[in-house]
Each structure stands twice: as C-alpha cells, then as structure tokens.
Design a protein around this motif. Structure first.
Motif, PDB file in Angstrom:
ATOM      1  N   ASN A 244      73.814  44.071  40.916  1.00  0.00           N
ATOM      2  CA  ASN A 244      72.995  44.927  41.755  1.00  0.00           C
ATOM      3  C   ASN A 244      73.373  46.401  41.610  1.00  0.00           C
ATOM      4  OD1 ASN A 244      70.876  44.974  43.856  1.00  0.00           O
ATOM      5  ND2 ASN A 244      72.508  45.883  45.103  1.00  0.00           N
TER       6      ASN A 244
ATOM      7  N   MET B 201      70.900  49.571  41.296  1.00  0.00           N
ATOM      8  CA  MET B 201      70.859  50.588  42.346  1.00  0.00           C
ATOM      9  C   MET B 201      71.359  51.948  41.864  1.00  0.00           C
ATOM     10  SD  MET B 201      69.357  49.015  44.680  1.00  0.00           S
ATOM     11  CE  MET B 201      69.442  50.299  45.942  1.00  0.00           C
TER      12      MET B 201
ATOM     13  N   HIS C 245      60.379  44.824  45.868  1.00  0.00           N
ATOM     14  CA  HIS C 245      61.681  44.734  46.545  1.00  0.00           C
ATOM     15  C   HIS C 245      62.514  45.989  46.314  1.00  0.00           C
ATOM     16  CE1 HIS C 245      65.606  43.225  47.817  1.00  0.00           C
ATOM     17  NE2 HIS C 245      66.066  43.630  46.647  1.00  0.00           N
ATOM     18  N   PHE C 246      62.659  46.399  45.060  1.00  0.00           N
ATOM     19  CA  PHE C 246      63.522  47.545  44.769  1.00  0.00           C
ATOM     20  C   PHE C 246      62.880  48.860  45.211  1.00  0.00           C
ATOM     21  CE2 PHE C 246      65.534  44.464  41.807  1.00  0.00           C
ATOM     22  CZ  PHE C 246      66.819  44.544  42.330  1.00  0.00           C
TER      23      PHE C 246
ATOM     24  N   GLN D 287      63.866  49.364  48.562  1.00  0.00           N
ATOM     25  CA  GLN D 287      65.262  49.801  48.642  1.00  0.00           C
ATOM     26  C   GLN D 287      65.406  51.291  48.322  1.00  0.00           C
ATOM     27  OE1 GLN D 287      67.697  47.494  49.627  1.00  0.00           O
ATOM     28  NE2 GLN D 287      65.830  46.279  49.940  1.00  0.00           N
TER      29      GLN D 287
END
Length: 437
Positions: free
Chosen positions: A155, A159, A182-183, A186
């Motif tokens: 991850n 990120m 999803h990302f 984030q």
C-alpha cells in the motif's frame, strides 16, 4: 508517458494484455489456477517477451519499447474469484518519471480454462454496497476486495505515488474501476483505463465515481459490438456512458457480428487504438466518432406493420444485435436509456423497475416492436393486449438467456486460441430473473 501523466493507448492496451501472464502457465499456452513466477512475469511485462512457448499469432505486449521500460515490477497481485479460488490476477508496477512517481495496477479478465471459479464471479448479479458510492456488482466487488487485501502489503508504494493508474480488460476492467474509485477516495490522483469492461455500478454509483475520479481521468474503450460491454442491464450503467462523453471511446467493431469473440479480444483492441507506437487518445476519439449509435433505418424497417413478422424472419444473432440499437429514434427526451447511451435491453429492464408509465409515453410504434419481440421469444400477445411487467420480464429473460448462451459458447470455443476471451454474461440473465419473476 507524455502529456498530463497519462498512459498512451499503446501502453494502456499492452498493460491490459500482459497482466494475463500472471496466471500460472499462461506463457505455456495452458493456463491453470495459480500464480506464475516473478521472473517469467517480468520477462513478459518488461523484458524480451520470450519466456514460455512462442505464439507467433499473439501480440507481444512487453513494455520494453515504451516509455515505461524503466519501470520496476514491484509485486504480483493475486485475486480470488468464484468459489474462493486464488490465482495470479495482475501486478503492481512502479515507474519514476523525473520527480514524479507512478504506480500502475493491472488486473486481468476471466479465463474459461479455470471453469466455475472465474465464471461464477461474473454470475453474481446481485448488488452490494461500495462505501458511499452506492450499490455495485457483487461479483466484481468480491474480487476487488481480495485484490485490495493482497495489495495491502504494498500500500505504501501506491499511496506514495503522485499518480495511480488502474488498467484492466473485461472482468479486470470492472475490478480496475473499483480500485480507481477506492484510491481516488483516499485522495490519490487516479487515471482509469478499461477495455471491453462490463458495467460495474448502479444508477447513481457511476455518477459518484465521476465526481471522485474525474470524468476526464476515465479512459473507457469498447467496441460497439463487444457483448461484454453491452450486457448487464439497467440499473447497471457504465462510467462515461453518454455518446457525448469525450472519453467514451466506443469504437466501430473489427467485425460486423455481435457475437464474434474478436470484438472482445485484447488483440483487436490493440489493433484499434494502438497499432502504431505514436497512437494517441485523440486518434481513438476520432475513430469513436465514426460509430453509428442510432441505426434508425434498420429500426424503422424492423418495425414495419406488414403481415409477416420481421422479428421472426430475422430471429438470429444478427437480429439480436440490431435489437441493442433499435429504440433511439422513438425515445428522444423520454428515456434514461437514451440519455445514458444504453440499449433496448436496458429500456426493458427500466420498464420492469419503474413500471409501465414510461412505456405508455412511447406510443404504438414501440408496442409494435414489443409484439415482434414477444413473438421472437415464443410469447403469444394479441394485437390489442396490454403489455405487463410479466410479459416484458419474459422477453428480457429470453433475450439475455440467448445472449448468455452465445457468449458462453464463444468463451469455450475460443479457449484454445489463448487470447483474452470474454467473461460470462450470466449476471444480466440473473438480474432479469430476480426483477421480472
């Protein structure tokens, strides 16, 4: 990776193809449940593309000749499909361009050689929640959950990236869509590239994905007669669904047949958008503008009121293909389906969900079509009879059953060619049953 940190069509299409090499023994033309070795995957993704048995008919999708050649294959990502079978499902690639760091997540499509595990993923037509995005396809969400879990150990790579690219074909396009959403949630800058992807989200979910990912960051490529991109009826809706959406790159199919497996094969998508190293997305958009989204002449011809039933006379795969494009000339300003670039099958599903009020607005011409469709489906409806949701449901179920049967045949008939074949389309069939019956 030129302007705006976007993958080129060649890079994106090669990635959507070479992630299949994560499946064990794909390189030997005999894929099985399992994960290929890192060395062999690296050879096929970034290297010479020589590992395994040669296949002179196949495109060599190595990134060695692209601007991604200096990338690092950071991890192979497993995914769980169907009945809990875990296989190689894609990879995570890390690429540095100047001061910018890029993470590329690639996810593969369905493989018929794996039988029920892969195909059952596509048959889960029920919806499930996806955070605050709303309902999405349950089977794709299940596979997404497994991929995300396997990505957890890496991850930090995702990120820490300045841009995250999610790429997939077929079922992999559906999973890539959920990964991108999803990302993006984030806080990451995300680019999504799909080829022949099925629909993933329900009526409002696609809109929430647009807002979070950014419509301009979603590059959706589909052949107009690719059955996988067509089936999965309303309320499932594509991202960038409308004809006017700049990145809805619905291209003229390489064949004139709805059920040709070539329309879904990644080699055909490479041929359409990336046959030259300098191919651009603007070229793909220009090609998409050649797609006929209306087919009014064919529609009016099929809707003729003569004594013989045009529907019965032409009850074939060709007729079913025409059906997908029949309604637009009588739906302007009335149907959600037209606005969102959907199909005749979607209109029938919309009728089931919203009642017959909308159908009544369409006039006698639409009911003429429905009578022909009922005859084709083996349902007797007298000329003055009222169409009910039960009859509409039976027509829709028959259409989807025929389409599902042909798609399944295409999958298994093409298995020995060892190119990326279509996913099963049982999902739409199950939805029709759950709504109509």
């Amino acid at each position: 990776m030129p302007v705006m940190d976007v993958l080129t069509p060649q890079e994106a299409s090669f990635i959507a193809t070479n992630c299949y090499f994560t499946l064990k023994d794909w390189i030997n033309n005999a894929p099985t449940a399992g994960t290929e070795t890192m060395a062999n995957i690296h050879n096929r993704v970034l290297g010479a593309g020589t590992a395994g048995k040669p296949n002179p008919q196949a495109v060599n999708p190595s990134l060695k000749s692209t601007s991604l050649a200096g990338g690092k294959l950071h991890a192979v990502v497993d995914g769980t499909t169907g009945m809990g079978t875990c296989t190689g499902f894609g990879y995570l690639l890390r690429v540095n361009k100047g001061h910018d760091r890029h993470a590329i997540i690639a996810t593969r499509g369905t493989r018929p050689e794996l039988g029920a595990p892969d195909l059952l993923t596509d048959a889960r037509a029920a919806m499930t929640g996806f955070g605050d995005y709303g309902p999405v396809h349950k089977g794709f969400k299940k596979t997404f959950d497994s991929v995300l879990s396997n990505l957890a150990r890496d991850n930090r790579v995702v990120m820490d990236a300045d841009v995250v690219h999610c790429v997939g074909h077929s079922l992999g396009g559906g999973v890539a869509t959920l990964l991108a959403a999803h990302f993006a949630r984030q806080g990451k800058q995300v680019r999504l590239y799909t080829f022949g992807s099925p629909r993933v989200g329900a009526f409002m979910s696609y809109s929430a994905m647009h807002q979070t990912i950014g419509k301009q960051n979603i590059y959706r490529v589909a052949h107009d007669l690719d059955p996988v991109s067509l089936v999965g009826p309303f309320p499932y809706i594509h991202v960038n669904p409308a004809v006017a959406d700049e990145n809805n790159m619905t291209l003229p199919s390489r064949t004139g047949s709805l059920f040709s497996t070539a329309n879904h094969d990644m080699a055909a998508y490479i041929d359409s958008v990336a046959d030259k190293p300098r191919a651009t997305w603007d070229m793909a958009r220009s090609l998409a503008r050649q797609t006929d989204h209306d087919n009014c002449v064919l529609a009016k011809w099929l809707l003729h009121d003569s004594g013989e039933s045009g529907w019965v006379q032409f009850a074939s795969a060709k007729t079913l293909g025409i059906l997908f494009k029949l309604f637009s000339h009588v739906l302007k300003g009335i149907s959600t389906s037209l606005i969102l670039g959907l199909t005749a099958v979607d209109l029938l599903a919309e009728m089931l969900l919203n009642g017959m009020t909308k159908a009544a607005l369409l006039g006698e011409q639409i009911f003429t079509l429905l009578r022909h469709a009922a005859t084709w489906a083996g349902i007797t409806v007298s000329k003055g009879a009222q169409f009910t949701t039960l009859i509409i449901g039976r027509i829709l179920s028959t259409m989807l059953s025929r389409l599902n049967s042909m798609a399944m045949h295409a999958i298994h008939a093409g298995a020995n060619h060892l190119v990326a074949m279509p996913l099963a389309i049982a999902g739409g069939f199950a939805l029709a049953h759950s709504v109509a019956l």
